[in-house]
Design a protein around this motif. Structure first.
Motif, PDB file in Angstrom:
ATOM      1  N   PHE A 164      47.244  35.617  48.246  1.00 28.70           N
ATOM      2  CA  PHE A 164      48.286  36.001  47.306  1.00 28.70           C
ATOM      3  C   PHE A 164      49.660  35.529  47.795  1.00 28.70           C
ATOM      4  O   PHE A 164      50.519  35.147  47.004  1.00 28.70           O
ATOM      5  CB  PHE A 164      48.289  37.517  47.115  1.00 28.70           C
ATOM      6  CG  PHE A 164      47.204  38.006  46.197  1.00 28.70           C
ATOM      7  CD1 PHE A 164      46.573  37.156  45.299  1.00 28.70           C
ATOM      8  CD2 PHE A 164      46.811  39.333  46.211  1.00 28.70           C
ATOM      9  CE1 PHE A 164      45.581  37.605  44.447  1.00 28.70           C
ATOM     10  CE2 PHE A 164      45.821  39.804  45.362  1.00 28.70           C
ATOM     11  CZ  PHE A 164      45.200  38.928  44.485  1.00 28.70           C
ATOM     12  N   VAL A 165      49.857  35.559  49.105  1.00 26.31           N
ATOM     13  CA  VAL A 165      51.129  35.072  49.671  1.00 26.31           C
ATOM     14  C   VAL A 165      51.275  33.575  49.406  1.00 26.31           C
ATOM     15  O   VAL A 165      52.349  33.099  49.006  1.00 26.31           O
ATOM     16  CB  VAL A 165      51.198  35.375  51.177  1.00 26.31           C
ATOM     17  CG1 VAL A 165      52.432  34.729  51.797  1.00 26.31           C
ATOM     18  CG2 VAL A 165      51.212  36.883  51.418  1.00 26.31           C
ATOM     19  N   ASP A 166      50.208  32.819  49.613  1.00 25.29           N
ATOM     20  CA  ASP A 166      50.252  31.380  49.324  1.00 25.29           C
ATOM     21  C   ASP A 166      50.577  31.131  47.863  1.00 25.29           C
ATOM     22  O   ASP A 166      51.389  30.247  47.528  1.00 25.29           O
ATOM     23  CB  ASP A 166      48.909  30.723  49.670  1.00 25.29           C
ATOM     24  CG  ASP A 166      48.581  30.771  51.144  1.00 25.29           C
ATOM     25  OD1 ASP A 166      49.522  30.761  51.955  1.00 25.29           O
ATOM     26  OD2 ASP A 166      47.383  30.832  51.474  1.00 25.29           O
ATOM     27  N   LEU A 167      49.945  31.873  46.971  1.00 25.52           N
ATOM     28  CA  LEU A 167      50.199  31.702  45.542  1.00 25.52           C
ATOM     29  C   LEU A 167      51.652  32.019  45.211  1.00 25.52           C
ATOM     30  O   LEU A 167      52.297  31.298  44.438  1.00 25.52           O
ATOM     31  CB  LEU A 167      49.273  32.610  44.738  1.00 25.52           C
ATOM     32  CG  LEU A 167      47.788  32.236  44.710  1.00 25.52           C
ATOM     33  CD1 LEU A 167      46.974  33.342  44.051  1.00 25.52           C
ATOM     34  CD2 LEU A 167      47.575  30.920  43.973  1.00 25.52           C
ATOM     35  N   ALA A 168      52.176  33.094  45.798  1.00 22.92           N
ATOM     36  CA  ALA A 168      53.557  33.497  45.522  1.00 22.92           C
ATOM     37  C   ALA A 168      54.554  32.441  45.970  1.00 22.92           C
ATOM     38  O   ALA A 168      55.627  32.297  45.361  1.00 22.92           O
ATOM     39  CB  ALA A 168      53.857  34.832  46.203  1.00 22.92           C
ATOM     40  N   ARG A 169      54.218  31.691  46.997  1.00 22.88           N
ATOM     41  CA  ARG A 169      55.132  30.679  47.534  1.00 22.88           C
ATOM     42  C   ARG A 169      55.047  29.351  46.791  1.00 22.88           C
ATOM     43  O   ARG A 169      55.861  28.462  47.022  1.00 22.88           O
ATOM     44  CB  ARG A 169      54.827  30.453  49.014  1.00 22.88           C
ATOM     45  CG  ARG A 169      55.243  31.606  49.906  1.00 22.88           C
ATOM     46  CD  ARG A 169      54.758  31.413  51.327  1.00 22.88           C
ATOM     47  NE  ARG A 169      55.260  32.465  52.217  1.00 22.88           N
ATOM     48  CZ  ARG A 169      54.776  32.726  53.424  1.00 22.88           C
ATOM     49  NH1 ARG A 169      53.756  31.996  53.899  1.00 22.88           N
ATOM     50  NH2 ARG A 169      55.289  33.692  54.162  1.00 22.88           N
ATOM     51  N   SER A 170      54.085  29.210  45.893  1.00 24.62           N
ATOM     52  CA  SER A 170      53.931  27.948  45.161  1.00 24.62           C
ATOM     53  C   SER A 170      54.945  27.870  44.028  1.00 24.62           C
ATOM     54  O   SER A 170      55.560  28.865  43.632  1.00 24.62           O
ATOM     55  CB  SER A 170      52.515  27.812  44.621  1.00 24.62           C
ATOM     56  OG  SER A 170      52.198  28.887  43.761  1.00 24.62           O
ATOM     57  N   GLY A 171      55.126  26.662  43.503  1.00 22.76           N
ATOM     58  CA  GLY A 171      56.052  26.461  42.407  1.00 22.76           C
ATOM     59  C   GLY A 171      55.555  27.085  41.117  1.00 22.76           C
ATOM     60  O   GLY A 171      54.386  27.460  40.998  1.00 22.76           O
ATOM     61  N   ASP A 172      56.454  27.178  40.128  1.00 26.54           N
ATOM     62  CA  ASP A 172      56.102  27.841  38.872  1.00 26.54           C
ATOM     63  C   ASP A 172      54.900  27.191  38.200  1.00 26.54           C
ATOM     64  O   ASP A 172      53.968  27.877  37.777  1.00 26.54           O
ATOM     65  CB  ASP A 172      57.292  27.822  37.911  1.00 26.54           C
ATOM     66  CG  ASP A 172      58.426  28.733  38.360  1.00 26.54           C
ATOM     67  OD1 ASP A 172      58.204  29.548  39.276  1.00 26.54           O
ATOM     68  OD2 ASP A 172      59.535  28.610  37.802  1.00 26.54           O
ATOM     69  N   ALA A 173      54.922  25.874  38.093  1.00 25.37           N
ATOM     70  CA  ALA A 173      53.830  25.178  37.411  1.00 25.37           C
ATOM     71  C   ALA A 173      52.524  25.324  38.180  1.00 25.37           C
ATOM     72  O   ALA A 173      51.451  25.526  37.591  1.00 25.37           O
ATOM     73  CB  ALA A 173      54.172  23.708  37.219  1.00 25.37           C
ATOM     74  N   GLU A 174      52.600  25.257  39.490  1.00 26.84           N
ATOM     75  CA  GLU A 174      51.399  25.366  40.324  1.00 26.84           C
ATOM     76  C   GLU A 174      50.809  26.775  40.232  1.00 26.84           C
ATOM     77  O   GLU A 174      49.586  26.950  40.114  1.00 26.84           O
ATOM     78  CB  GLU A 174      51.736  25.041  41.769  1.00 26.84           C
ATOM     79  CG  GLU A 174      50.534  25.030  42.710  1.00 26.84           C
ATOM     80  CD  GLU A 174      50.917  24.703  44.137  1.00 26.84           C
ATOM     81  OE1 GLU A 174      50.015  24.709  44.992  1.00 26.84           O
ATOM     82  OE2 GLU A 174      52.113  24.458  44.406  1.00 26.84           O
ATOM     83  N   LEU A 175      51.682  27.783  40.255  1.00 28.45           N
ATOM     84  CA  LEU A 175      51.212  29.160  40.163  1.00 28.45           C
ATOM     85  C   LEU A 175      50.593  29.432  38.797  1.00 28.45           C
ATOM     86  O   LEU A 175      49.525  30.053  38.690  1.00 28.45           O
ATOM     87  CB  LEU A 175      52.371  30.122  40.421  1.00 28.45           C
ATOM     88  CG  LEU A 175      52.081  31.623  40.345  1.00 28.45           C
ATOM     89  CD1 LEU A 175      50.935  32.012  41.269  1.00 28.45           C
ATOM     90  CD2 LEU A 175      53.333  32.427  40.689  1.00 28.45           C
ATOM     91  N   ASP A 176      51.237  28.945  37.746  1.00 27.68           N
ATOM     92  CA  ASP A 176      50.691  29.124  36.401  1.00 27.68           C
ATOM     93  C   ASP A 176      49.329  28.460  36.273  1.00 27.68           C
ATOM     94  O   ASP A 176      48.398  29.025  35.701  1.00 27.68           O
ATOM     95  CB  ASP A 176      51.662  28.550  35.365  1.00 27.68           C
ATOM     96  CG  ASP A 176      51.190  28.782  33.945  1.00 27.68           C
ATOM     97  OD1 ASP A 176      51.305  29.912  33.451  1.00 27.68           O
ATOM     98  OD2 ASP A 176      50.679  27.815  33.331  1.00 27.68           O
ATOM     99  N   ALA A 177      49.194  27.256  36.828  1.00 30.10           N
ATOM    100  CA  ALA A 177      47.927  26.530  36.756  1.00 30.10           C
ATOM    101  C   ALA A 177      46.834  27.256  37.542  1.00 30.10           C
ATOM    102  O   ALA A 177      45.674  27.285  37.122  1.00 30.10           O
ATOM    103  CB  ALA A 177      48.102  25.107  37.277  1.00 30.10           C
TER     104      ALA A 177
END
Length: 267
Positions: free
Chosen positions: A90-103
């Motif tokens: 979840f920490v990795d996901l939170a640190r990703s960019g908006d488009a990457e997290l949405d995908a």
């Protein structure tokens, strides 16, 4: 007691998901009872793959979980900083960019979206705990048969998250906005009697009768002509997006197709 897919060769059997097909009936089984069928990104990918692997002959899909619980929700390792090996935490996901997290979240949702395809009818056979992601997976199906020991709960908000695996739309559609808000924000358990009374479940039965009842429901659906089932499901699913008069028009168009097909005049 024998399970519905016990003697069939699986088309898919990995990451806690097994898919078997018996002519027009498919069974998807969650197969990690030692962890109460806790869910992970690998399981979600396997669920999405099960949908892609369904042969065209399949008309009804039964979803079930091995063991005492249908699915107790997310694998708690996902909440740890290191997460699950090979998966983003979840920490990795939170640190990703908006488009990457949405995908990433859209990819997780793919395992929950195909159950409502108009050419299929999906039935969740739910026993024991169906919490969070488990609740949402049951909600992804068209119909729910529950055991008398079922415990639904939407715990995401209590954990600082939101239900994001496609469960909010069917929940509101089934029980109404006010009750859906209360269920999600309190995280309380919904038991079998309330589930049936509010429309979350179609029927509640003793746990020993769960698989048989789901099988009987599947057989009753399979007894009707496939094209009529598809047309009817399509009509019903579209109600929320149509006015009364638009729905009347949709009924007329659907019936015209059925009459012409029955008369041998279809395209």
């Amino acid at each position: 007691m024998a399970t519905p897919d016990q003697d069939l060769v699986p088309l898919l059997d990995k990451d806690g998901v097994r898919l078997t097909v018996d002519d027009a009936l498919a069974t998807v089984t969650l197969t990690n009872p030692a962890k109460r069928n806790a869910q992970s990104p690998a399981m979600w990918r396997a669920l999405a793959e099960a949908g892609r692997q369904l042969p065209g002959s399949v008309r009804v899909v039964v979803l079930r979980g091995e063991g005492k619980s249908f699915s107790a929700g997310l694998d708690r390792q996902m909440f740890l900083p290191e997460g699950i090996e090979g998966e983003p935490s979840f920490v990795d996901l939170a640190r990703s960019g908006d488009a990457e997290l949405d995908a990433a979240i859209a990819g997780f949702q793919e395992g929950f979206t195909w159950w409502r395809r108009n050419d299929l009818v999906s039935i969740a056979a739910v026993q024991g705990h169906a919490i969070g992601a488990g609740f949402q997976l049951a909600l992804a199906c068209d119909l729910r048969v529950v055991a008398d020991d079922v415990q639904f709960a939407m715990r995401e908000t209590s954990l600082g998250l939101v239900p994001d695996l496609t469960g909010t739309h069917p929940l509101v559609s089934l029980v109404g906005y006010g009750r859906a808000v209360e269920i999600c924000l309190t995280g309380r358990f919904v038991h079998a009697q309330e589930a049936v009374a509010t429309g979350l479940a179609n029927v509640a039965v003793p746990v020993t009768e769960l698989d048989a009842t789901a099988g009987e429901l599947a057989a009753a659906i399979l007894a009707a002509p496939r094209d009529a089932v598809v047309e009817t499901k399509t009509l019903l699913r579209g109600v929320g997006d149509r006015t009364y008069d638009e729905q009347r028009a949709a009924e007329r168009a659907s019936q015209a197709r059925r009459l012409r097909d029955l008369a041998g005049l279809g395209e």
